[in-house]
Write an enzyme that holds these catalytic residues in place. Structure first.
Site, PDB file in Angstrom:
ATOM      1  N   TYR A 141       0.415  -1.550  -0.052  1.00 38.08           N
ATOM      2  CA  TYR A 141      -0.002   0.097  -0.356  1.00 38.08           C
ATOM      3  C   TYR A 141       0.749   0.999  -0.069  1.00 38.08           C
ATOM      4  O   TYR A 141       0.886   2.230  -0.749  1.00 38.08           O
ATOM      5  CB  TYR A 141      -1.016  -0.212   1.195  1.00 38.08           C
ATOM      6  CG  TYR A 141      -1.786   1.221   1.992  1.00 38.08           C
ATOM      7  CD1 TYR A 141      -2.811   1.555   0.524  1.00 38.08           C
ATOM      8  CD2 TYR A 141      -1.211   1.708   2.357  1.00 38.08           C
ATOM      9  CE1 TYR A 141      -3.121   2.727   1.169  1.00 38.08           C
ATOM     10  CE2 TYR A 141      -1.791   3.209   3.108  1.00 38.08           C
ATOM     11  CZ  TYR A 141      -2.813   3.597   2.377  1.00 38.08           C
ATOM     12  OH  TYR A 141      -3.893   4.718   2.660  1.00 38.08           O
TER      13      TYR A 141
HETATM   14  N1  LIG Z   1      -9.052   6.098   6.613  1.00 32.64           N
HETATM   15  C1  LIG Z   1      -7.272   6.763   6.350  1.00 32.64           C
HETATM   16  O1  LIG Z   1      -7.219   6.183   7.653  1.00 32.64           O
HETATM   17  C2  LIG Z   1      -6.427   6.633   5.125  1.00 32.64           C
HETATM   18  C3  LIG Z   1      -5.084   6.625   6.289  1.00 32.64           C
HETATM   19  C4  LIG Z   1      -4.278   7.216   5.155  1.00 32.64           C
HETATM   20  C5  LIG Z   1      -4.462   7.706   3.926  1.00 32.64           C
HETATM   21  N2  LIG Z   1      -5.650   7.190   3.514  1.00 32.64           N
HETATM   22  C6  LIG Z   1      -6.398   7.731   1.772  1.00 32.64           C
HETATM   23  O2  LIG Z   1      -7.611   8.565   1.943  1.00 32.64           O
HETATM   24  C7  LIG Z   1      -8.813   7.856   1.180  1.00 32.64           C
HETATM   25  C8  LIG Z   1      -9.839   7.589   1.478  1.00 32.64           C
HETATM   26  O3  LIG Z   1      -9.598   6.018   2.797  1.00 32.64           O
HETATM   27  P1  LIG Z   1     -10.873   5.819   3.350  1.00 32.64           P
HETATM   28  O4  LIG Z   1     -10.057   5.074   4.857  1.00 32.64           O
HETATM   29  O5  LIG Z   1     -12.303   6.122   3.323  1.00 32.64           O
HETATM   30  O6  LIG Z   1     -11.157   4.170   2.526  1.00 32.64           O
HETATM   31  P2  LIG Z   1     -12.164   3.531   2.080  1.00 32.64           P
HETATM   32  O7  LIG Z   1     -12.330   2.063   1.741  1.00 32.64           O
HETATM   33  O8  LIG Z   1     -13.558   3.773   3.093  1.00 32.64           O
HETATM   34  O9  LIG Z   1     -12.841   4.116   0.568  1.00 32.64           O
HETATM   35  C9  LIG Z   1     -11.687   4.002  -0.551  1.00 32.64           C
HETATM   36  C10 LIG Z   1     -12.960   3.798  -1.718  1.00 32.64           C
HETATM   37  O10 LIG Z   1     -12.609   3.430  -2.920  1.00 32.64           O
HETATM   38  C11 LIG Z   1     -13.539   2.911  -3.461  1.00 32.64           C
HETATM   39  N3  LIG Z   1     -12.815   2.299  -4.650  1.00 32.64           N
HETATM   40  C12 LIG Z   1     -11.561   1.558  -4.513  1.00 32.64           C
HETATM   41  N4  LIG Z   1     -11.116   1.319  -6.077  1.00 32.64           N
HETATM   42  C13 LIG Z   1     -11.772   1.294  -6.728  1.00 32.64           C
HETATM   43  C14 LIG Z   1     -11.902   1.526  -8.409  1.00 32.64           C
HETATM   44  N5  LIG Z   1     -11.312   0.827  -8.871  1.00 32.64           N
HETATM   45  N6  LIG Z   1     -12.829   2.053  -9.040  1.00 32.64           N
HETATM   46  C15 LIG Z   1     -13.824   3.284  -7.812  1.00 32.64           C
HETATM   47  N7  LIG Z   1     -13.769   3.158  -6.696  1.00 32.64           N
HETATM   48  C16 LIG Z   1     -12.696   2.265  -6.073  1.00 32.64           C
HETATM   49  C17 LIG Z   1     -13.222   1.973  -2.571  1.00 32.64           C
HETATM   50  O11 LIG Z   1     -15.814   1.307  -2.960  1.00 32.64           O
HETATM   51  C18 LIG Z   1     -13.893   2.574  -1.300  1.00 32.64           C
HETATM   52  O12 LIG Z   1     -15.320   2.953  -1.627  1.00 32.64           O
HETATM   53  C19 LIG Z   1      -7.404   5.985  -0.007  1.00 32.64           C
HETATM   54  O13 LIG Z   1      -6.576   6.828  -0.500  1.00 32.64           O
HETATM   55  C20 LIG Z   1      -6.569   6.133   1.732  1.00 32.64           C
HETATM   56  O14 LIG Z   1      -5.361   5.177   1.146  1.00 32.64           O
HETATM   57  C21 LIG Z   1      -6.817   6.536   4.254  1.00 32.64           C
END
Ligand SMILES: NC(=O)c1ccc[n+]([C@@H]2O[C@H](COP(=O)([O-])OP(=O)(O)OC[C@H]3O[C@@H](n4cnc5c(N)ncnc54)[C@H](O)[C@@H]3O)[C@@H](O)[C@H]2O)c1
Length: 299
Positions: A141
């Site tokens: 990741y």
């Molecule tokens: N939650 C955290 O603590 C955290 C920390 C650092 C970075 N992030 C980043 O923030 C962003 C959101 O994270 P989150 O926790 O809300 O994750 P999440 O999984 O809840 O949201 C990601 C969304 O992307 C969608 N998705 C994945 N692949 C896809 C594709 N090919 N086409 C269309 N949709 C797709 C999933 O269905 C999901 O709804 C991500 O990029 C994650 O890497 C999150």
């Protein structure tokens, strides 16, 4: 009304971001529902359109053909990090970024906002600054996020796309679907008397409340002036897994399984400097532990 695109709109952070953006923009949200849920957006009616689309599929391009976006917020990624699935990280986290960037290039979209992660820094005991390097992530990741940042830098330079990279810490709050608070709550539902914790409880990280994270992302987009902007995000201070376990467990006994991390690829201690964001003018309003306690109330 100006239009913006949010990828990953049905996810945890994406849906909270949409909650804010609809106050000012017409939001087009896309998600393939691999991780996200329609429940997260069911309350969004005004200024919001949802398209169930995979970024890596053919229909995604038609979204860009149908609208002219003021800005693109790219949040879609594989957030199921602990499974360590390199192919999925490559596709949903890295390739998806390239596809979104390429569509921005073709349609002349100049504002690209990206949610990166502290995972790009790899394992370090240092207080991490935005310009630290070289960077060696320890998870697929983290590798996919760091490579995404490299493509964003190249697209920004080659095609005059202004980019805002937000390196998020552990984000917590309502609608979250993973992470230790979420895990602990679910384990306690099965056995309310005993909480089993992976690792020795010493893992310590900054936890940031999701509404504060969205506020900081929008602040960075509105105020950071460079062609390529990159910022660490966090609230105030950090919280250990032991502190979280004690907050979540209540009267239940806690057993630590030992080892210095929850799973291979997990970074046990993450501490980032956020003075760059402070100098830009964003002031954190919550401590990491206050964010944990608030999340517990809301989950
Ligand atoms: N939650 C955290 O603590 C955290 C920390 C650092 C970075 N992030 C980043 O923030 C962003 C959101 O994270 P989150 O926790 O809300 O994750 P999440 O999984 O809840 O949201 C990601 C969304 O992307 C969608 N998705 C994945 N692949 C896809 C594709 N090919 N086409 C269309 N949709 C797709 C999933 O269905 C999901 O709804 C991500 O990029 C994650 O890497 C999150």
């Amino acid at each position: 009304m100006k239009k913006v695109l949010v990828t990953g709109c049905c996810g945890f952070i994406g849906s909270h971001l949409c909650d804010e953006l609809v106050k000012e923009f017409h939001v087009i949200g896309v998600d393939n529902l691999s991780m996200g849920s329609l429940k997260n957006i069911e309350h969004l009616k005004k200024n919001f359109e949802f398209h169930e689309v995979d970024i890596l599929g053919k229909e995604f391009r038609t979204i860009f053909q149908s609208y002219k976006f003021e800005a693109v917020f790219h949040l879609a990624a594989n957030s199921d990090i602990s499974k360590g699935d390199p192919e999925r990280d490559f596709k949903d986290t890295l390739s998806s970024t390239l596809v979104v960037l390429e569509n921005c290039r073709m349609k002349g979209i100049k504002d690209f906002i990206f949610t990166s992660s502290g995972a790009i820094y790899g394992e370090s005991k240092k207080i991490l600054k935005e310009d630290d390097g070289p960077l060696f992530p320890i998870s697929h990741y983290g590798a996919a996020k760091l490579s995404s940042e490299a493509f964003i830098s190249a697209y920004s330079s080659m095609y005059d796309i202004q980019a805002w990279i937000c390196r998020l810490p552990n984000v917590i709050g309502p609608r979250m679907t993973h992470g230790c608070i979420y895990d602990f709550k679910n384990r306690l539902k099965i056995n309310p008397k005993l909480l089993t914790v992976k690792g020795d409880g010493t893992q310590t990280k900054p936890y940031m409340y999701v509404k504060d994270t969205v506020d900081a992302i929008l602040f960075i987009w509105r105020n950071a002036p460079d062609m390529l902007n990159y910022y660490n995000l966090a609230g105030i201070g950090q919280t250990s897994v032991k502190e979280i376990a004690e907050i979540v467990a209540g009267d239940a006994d806690i057993v630590y399984q030992g080892g210095d991390r929850g799973w291979k690829g997990d970074i046990p201690t993450y501490n980032c400097q956020t003075s760059k964001l402070g100098l830009l003018g964003w002031v954190p309003r919550r401590t990491s532990t206050a964010a944990v306690k608030l999340t517990m109330k809301k989950l």
